[in-house]
Design a protein around this motif. Structure first.
Motif, short mmCIF file in Angstrom:
data_model
loop_
_atom_site.label_atom_id
_atom_site.label_comp_id
_atom_site.label_asym_id
_atom_site.label_seq_id
_atom_site.Cartn_x
_atom_site.Cartn_y
_atom_site.Cartn_z
N GLU A 2 0.84 -1.19 0.00
CA GLU A 2 0.00 0.00 0.00
C GLU A 2 0.87 1.24 0.00
N GLU A 3 0.37 2.24 -0.69
CA GLU A 3 1.05 3.53 -0.74
C GLU A 3 -0.01 4.60 -0.79
N LYS A 4 0.08 5.59 0.07
CA LYS A 4 -0.90 6.68 0.13
C LYS A 4 -2.33 6.15 0.30
N GLY A 5 -2.50 5.06 1.04
CA GLY A 5 -3.83 4.53 1.27
C GLY A 5 -4.40 3.70 0.13
N LYS A 6 -3.69 3.61 -0.98
CA LYS A 6 -4.17 2.83 -2.13
C LYS A 6 -3.46 1.48 -2.16
N LYS A 7 -4.15 0.49 -2.65
CA LYS A 7 -3.55 -0.82 -2.83
C LYS A 7 -2.93 -0.89 -4.21
N CYS A 65 -5.07 1.15 -16.64
CA CYS A 65 -5.30 1.87 -15.39
C CYS A 65 -4.63 3.25 -15.35
N ARG A 66 -4.08 3.68 -16.44
CA ARG A 66 -3.55 5.05 -16.54
C ARG A 66 -4.55 5.99 -17.20
N TYR A 67 -5.56 5.42 -17.81
CA TYR A 67 -6.50 6.21 -18.61
C TYR A 67 -7.93 5.91 -18.15
N PHE A 71 -10.19 2.66 -19.00
CA PHE A 71 -10.31 1.75 -17.87
C PHE A 71 -11.78 1.41 -17.62
N VAL A 72 -12.61 2.43 -17.53
CA VAL A 72 -14.04 2.23 -17.27
C VAL A 72 -14.72 1.52 -18.44
N ALA A 73 -14.34 1.88 -19.66
CA ALA A 73 -14.93 1.23 -20.84
C ALA A 73 -14.66 -0.27 -20.83
N LYS A 74 -13.45 -0.65 -20.51
CA LYS A 74 -13.09 -2.08 -20.50
C LYS A 74 -13.78 -2.79 -19.33
N ASP A 125 -11.19 5.98 -9.60
CA ASP A 125 -10.01 6.68 -9.10
C ASP A 125 -9.25 5.86 -8.06
N ASP A 126 -9.96 4.95 -7.37
CA ASP A 126 -9.30 4.09 -6.40
C ASP A 126 -8.33 3.11 -7.06
N TRP A 127 -8.47 2.94 -8.37
CA TRP A 127 -7.69 1.95 -9.09
C TRP A 127 -6.69 2.55 -10.08
N LEU A 128 -6.90 3.79 -10.43
CA LEU A 128 -6.05 4.42 -11.44
C LEU A 128 -4.68 4.77 -10.90
N LEU A 129 -3.68 4.67 -11.75
CA LEU A 129 -2.34 5.09 -11.37
C LEU A 129 -2.30 6.61 -11.45
N ASP A 130 -1.63 7.19 -10.49
CA ASP A 130 -1.51 8.66 -10.47
C ASP A 130 -0.52 9.15 -11.49
#
Length: 130
Positions: A2-7, A65-67, A71-74, A125-130
């Motif tokens: 975990e980093e910054k609260g994200k898995k 997961c960068r876009y 991401f949502v479309a898939k 947003d919980d899954w996307l890479l920053d």
């Protein structure tokens, strides 16, 4: 990890949702071996394809997961494949190719996959890479 609260996961294969979808796909494969030969190019093929497609789409989801939009479309594609799989399960039961109890078990597992997909879709947003 975990980093910054994200898995963070290394690959799509680390995701619980992928593991669940893969186990359903393998069980559907085993069950569909018992389908009549005349269904080989229709029901057997269709139910196997969509169950495997859920897993393949999850691999693609992971690479997108960068876009956010991609991401949502898939994820939506995966959701549609799960729903299709549930329809094919109903056909398999009505045609008496699979026992009701087994189909209910698989259907319920697909509901769990759907629930997780919807959560990912509504909170990308919980899954996307920053």
């Amino acid at each position: 990890m975990e980093e910054k609260g994200k898995k963070y996961f290394r690959t799509h294969e680390d995701l619980a949702i992928y593991k669940l979808a893969f186990s359903v796909a393998m069980e559907i494969f085993e069950q569909s071996k018992k389908f009549p030969v005349e269904e080989k190019y229709f029901l057997t093929d269709q139910i196997r394809r969509c169950s495997r497609s859920v897993c393949a789409n999850m691999a693609e989801v992971w690479r997108k997961c960068r876009y956010k939009a991609a991401f949502v479309a898939k994820l939506n594609d995966s959701e549609a494949e799960v729903a299709e799989g549930q329809v094919w399960l109903k056909f398999a039961v009505k045609c008496q190719y699979i026992k009701v109890e087994k189909a209910r078990e698989l259907y319920e597992t697909y509901n769990q996959v759907l629930s997780r997909l919807v959560k990912m879709i509504t909170h990308p947003d919980d899954w996307l890479l920053d």
